[in-house]
Design an enzyme around this catalytic site. Structure first.
Site, short mmCIF file in Angstrom:
data_model
loop_
_atom_site.label_atom_id
_atom_site.label_comp_id
_atom_site.label_asym_id
_atom_site.label_seq_id
_atom_site.Cartn_x
_atom_site.Cartn_y
_atom_site.Cartn_z
N ASP A 48 4.30 11.85 0.66
CA ASP A 48 5.62 11.83 0.12
C ASP A 48 5.58 12.87 -0.07
OD1 ASP A 48 5.87 8.55 0.29
OD2 ASP A 48 4.71 8.73 -1.08
N ASP A 58 -0.35 7.17 2.16
CA ASP A 58 0.74 8.10 3.43
C ASP A 58 1.00 9.71 2.61
OD1 ASP A 58 1.12 6.42 5.12
OD2 ASP A 58 3.09 5.59 4.27
#
Length: 212
Positions: free
Chosen positions: A139, A137
């Site tokens: 962030d 992911d």
């Protein structure tokens, strides 16, 4: 925030200077290996004694996270999330998380607020450690010293949905951090992560406005 005579330190900052000698004796062996390799630690939210800063050591897998503290006086280098935005321009790797960062830079810049890169993307950009993979992911943090409305949050969530990977963004308020998606949602109370504790609040910019 922790403040020394010349160095402000904030959550998500990456710090160098923790020595193997200062790693607690009961720490897992991988912690000593990471620190001995000269990799940075990340500032975390926790209350520690004066002169110390709460930090986390990250290993090679998601379950390798170790909480400790280091002396502010031992910090030899600090990199803030904001400093890592342009570092992606020098990356030859083409992981989805890096593509998402390039893709969303105009969206984030248009907000007119300080923002930066945290998590595994920030770590790799800062020190070159190969921690990213196909499913990583992205962030991000957004510094919101003044009130950021739920309507603004919802619009930003919608914009970030166009990215090529999932983006998790935290709003950094003067009182702590709150997840963008949570603040954009329908719940009246949201979880504010502060240095002393995590608690439910109605308004993350008014920490005394806690849930009963």
């Amino acid at each position: 925030m922790v403040m020394s005579s010349c160095l402000p330190v904030w959550p998500h900052d990456l710090l160098w200077g923790l020595s193997v000698a200062d790693v607690p004796a009961d720490a897992p062996a991988w912690v000593t290996g990471v620190v001995g390799a000269g990799q940075p630690v990340v500032v975390r939210r926790a209350q520690v004694a004066e002169g110390l800063v709460a930090v986390g050591v990250r290993g090679h897998s998601r379950d390798q996270r170790y909480a400790t503290a280091m002396r502010v006086a031992d910090i030899t280098r600090r990199v803030r999330p904001e400093e890592l935005i342009e570092a992606v321009d020098n990356q030859t790797a083409d992981w989805p998380a890096l593509r998402a960062l390039r893709q969303m830079r105009p969206v984030m810049d248009a907000l007119g607020l300080p923002w930066g890169v945290a998590g595994s993307v920030g770590f790799e950009l800062a020190c070159g450690a190969a921690v990213l993979h196909q499913d990583s992911d992205l962030d991000l943090i957004l510094r919101t010293p003044a009130f950021f409305s739920r309507e603004q949050a919802a619009a930003l969530v919608d914009a970030l949905e166009a990215a090529v990977c999932r983006i998790d963004l935290q709003l950094q308020t003067p009182a702590g951090a709150v997840a963008l998606r949570e603040w954009a949602g329908p719940a009246r109370q949201v979880l504010l992560k502060a240095d002393d504790a995590a608690r439910l609040v109605v308004n993350p910019w008014l920490p005394e406005d806690c849930a009963a």
